[in-house]
Design a protein around this motif. Structure first.
Motif, PDB file in Angstrom:
ATOM      1  N   THR A 118       0.787  -1.264  -0.049  1.00  0.00           N
ATOM      2  CA  THR A 118       0.036   0.103  -0.012  1.00  0.00           C
ATOM      3  C   THR A 118       0.760   1.214  -0.037  1.00  0.00           C
ATOM      4  O   THR A 118       0.640   2.141  -0.702  1.00  0.00           O
ATOM      5  CB  THR A 118      -0.860  -0.110   1.339  1.00  0.00           C
ATOM      6  N   LYS A 122       0.836   3.901  -3.066  1.00  0.00           N
ATOM      7  CA  LYS A 122       0.547   5.330  -2.706  1.00  0.00           C
ATOM      8  C   LYS A 122       1.803   6.375  -3.220  1.00  0.00           C
ATOM      9  O   LYS A 122       1.501   7.362  -3.936  1.00  0.00           O
ATOM     10  CB  LYS A 122       0.387   5.485  -1.249  1.00  0.00           C
ATOM     11  N   GLN A 141      -5.246   9.812  -8.123  1.00  0.00           N
ATOM     12  CA  GLN A 141      -5.440   8.512  -7.526  1.00  0.00           C
ATOM     13  C   GLN A 141      -6.602   8.046  -7.848  1.00  0.00           C
ATOM     14  O   GLN A 141      -7.063   6.868  -8.088  1.00  0.00           O
ATOM     15  CB  GLN A 141      -5.431   8.722  -6.075  1.00  0.00           C
TER      16      GLN A 141
ATOM     17  N   ALA B 114      -2.033   5.503   5.168  1.00  0.00           N
ATOM     18  CA  ALA B 114      -2.908   4.304   4.133  1.00  0.00           C
ATOM     19  C   ALA B 114      -2.247   3.033   4.257  1.00  0.00           C
ATOM     20  O   ALA B 114      -2.833   1.872   4.393  1.00  0.00           O
ATOM     21  CB  ALA B 114      -2.657   4.934   2.654  1.00  0.00           C
ATOM     22  N   GLU B 117      -3.583   1.670   7.557  1.00  0.00           N
ATOM     23  CA  GLU B 117      -4.959   1.070   7.351  1.00  0.00           C
ATOM     24  C   GLU B 117      -5.097  -0.417   6.700  1.00  0.00           C
ATOM     25  O   GLU B 117      -5.619  -1.207   7.212  1.00  0.00           O
ATOM     26  CB  GLU B 117      -5.698   1.778   6.469  1.00  0.00           C
ATOM     27  N   THR B 118      -4.032  -0.594   5.948  1.00  0.00           N
ATOM     28  CA  THR B 118      -3.858  -1.869   5.352  1.00  0.00           C
ATOM     29  C   THR B 118      -3.513  -2.968   6.440  1.00  0.00           C
ATOM     30  O   THR B 118      -3.942  -4.031   6.489  1.00  0.00           O
ATOM     31  CB  THR B 118      -2.968  -1.744   4.200  1.00  0.00           C
TER      32      THR B 118
END
Lengths: 146, 146
Positions: A118, A122, A141, B114, B117-118
Motif C-alpha cells: 500500500t 501510494k 489517485q 494508508a 490502514e492496510t
DNA sequence: TGATTTTGTTACTTATAAAGTTACATATTC
DNA sequence: GAATATGTAACTTTATAAGTAACAAAATCA
C-alpha cells in the motif's frame, strides 16, 4: 533508532530547488532542514546517483535539479534513498524451528508486506510536483481507480 | 531502536498456551522466546489487562488462556500491546512553518496512514486460532471481499 | 508457620540505526 | 594561491525496544 525522516526531508529540498535556478549549497539546505551540511550531502547522495539532482563544487556551486519534478514519483525518491527500513515492527526471528513461531511470523510478515505494498502504491501514484499542486494528488489517485 | 518483535512473540505464546491446560510460567515462556522471565511478564501484561490471558502466583502458577483463540483477532492483540509504533519512517517535524515542508510531510504521512490502514485491516481479518489452521486465513479474507 | 515458587513492577544496562558532528581531501572558481 | 563547495570517512549522540537484576507481594507446599 530515531524516526527516519529522510523521505520528507529530501522532498522538502526538491521542492525548494524547484523554486530557484541558482545552485543551493549544502549549508543553505542545512539551514532549511535545521541540520548541518554534512548530513545534507550524505542524504542527498542517493538523489544525485539517481540523476534527480546534480551537485557542483567550488564558488557558486551547490545543488540543482537535474530532472523535472513531475517526472519523479515519490516511490522513486524513496528508492533513491536506498528504500530505508519502513517498519519498526518485525518478525521474532529469521528462521525459527518452532512451527508455532513460524506461524506467528508468517502472519506478522503478511500484514507488514500488505502494508508495504500500500505504501509503495501510494508513493507511486504521486509525483514530487503534485505535492505543491493542491488536489492533483487526489485526482490522479481517483483516475487510477477507474 | 531494535525491531519491535512483541506482536509475533505474544502470538507465539498464545499458540503455545492453547496446547496445554496447565499454567505455563514466565520462566518456561522465556525459554521458548529465548529471553528472560521479566521481559515475558512485561510483554504479557497488556494481554492480561485485555483479558486474553490470566496469571496466577505461587506454586503451580503461571499463565493460562482466558479466552478462546478464535475470538481474538490479531488486531486486538496488537492493540493489547499498546499499538506500538508501526513505522521506522516518519515526518520531518511536527508542525513546520515552511509550506513546502508541510507539503512533504503531508504526502509522507498520507502514504504511511494508508499503509497503517492496510496493516490494521489485515490484522482484523485473522484470529489467533487461524494461524494454525492452514488456509483459513486466506479463505476468510476472500469471503470478506465478496 | 516458614520455605518456596511465581507474578508484578521498578530501575538500570545494552543494542541498533538514524541523526548529528568533525575533519579533511578534492575540485572548482575568483 | 586563496576561498568555496562537495565527497567521504570516522566518530558521537539520541531514542526506543530488548535485555537484565532485584525485590515486594501473593500463593502454595511441607
Amino acid at each position: 533508532m530515531r524516526t527516519d525522516s529522510r523521505l520528507p526531508r529530501v522532498l522538502h529540498v526538491l521542492l525548494h530547488l524547484d523554486q530557484t535556478q541558482d545552485p543551493v549549497t549544502s549549508d543553505q539546505i542545512g539551514k532549511m532542514l535545521n541540520t548541518n551540511p554534512s548530513l545534507v550531502r550524505r542524504t542527498m547522495a542517493g538523489l544525485r546517483e539517481a540523476g534527480f539532482v546534480g551537485a557542483t563544487k567550488g564558488h557558486g556551486g551547490g545543488w540543482v535539479l537535474a530532472k523535472n519534478l513531475d517526472s519523479i514519483s515519490l516511490a522513486e525518491v524513496y528508492a533513491a534513498l536506498g528504500s530505508p527500513q519502513l517498519f519498526a515492527v518485525g518478525k521474532s526471528a529469521d528462521a525459527p524451528t518452532c512451527l508455532l513461531e513460524q506461524a506467528a511470523n508468517r502472519a506478522t510478515s503478511a500484514a507488514l508486506e500488505a502494508a508495504r505494498e500500500t505504501f509503495q502504491e501510494k508513493l507511486g501514484q504521486v509525483t514530487v510536483a503534485d505535492l505543491v499542486r493542491p488536489h492533483a494528488q487526489e485526482i490522479r489517485q481517483h483516475q487510477e481507480k477507474l
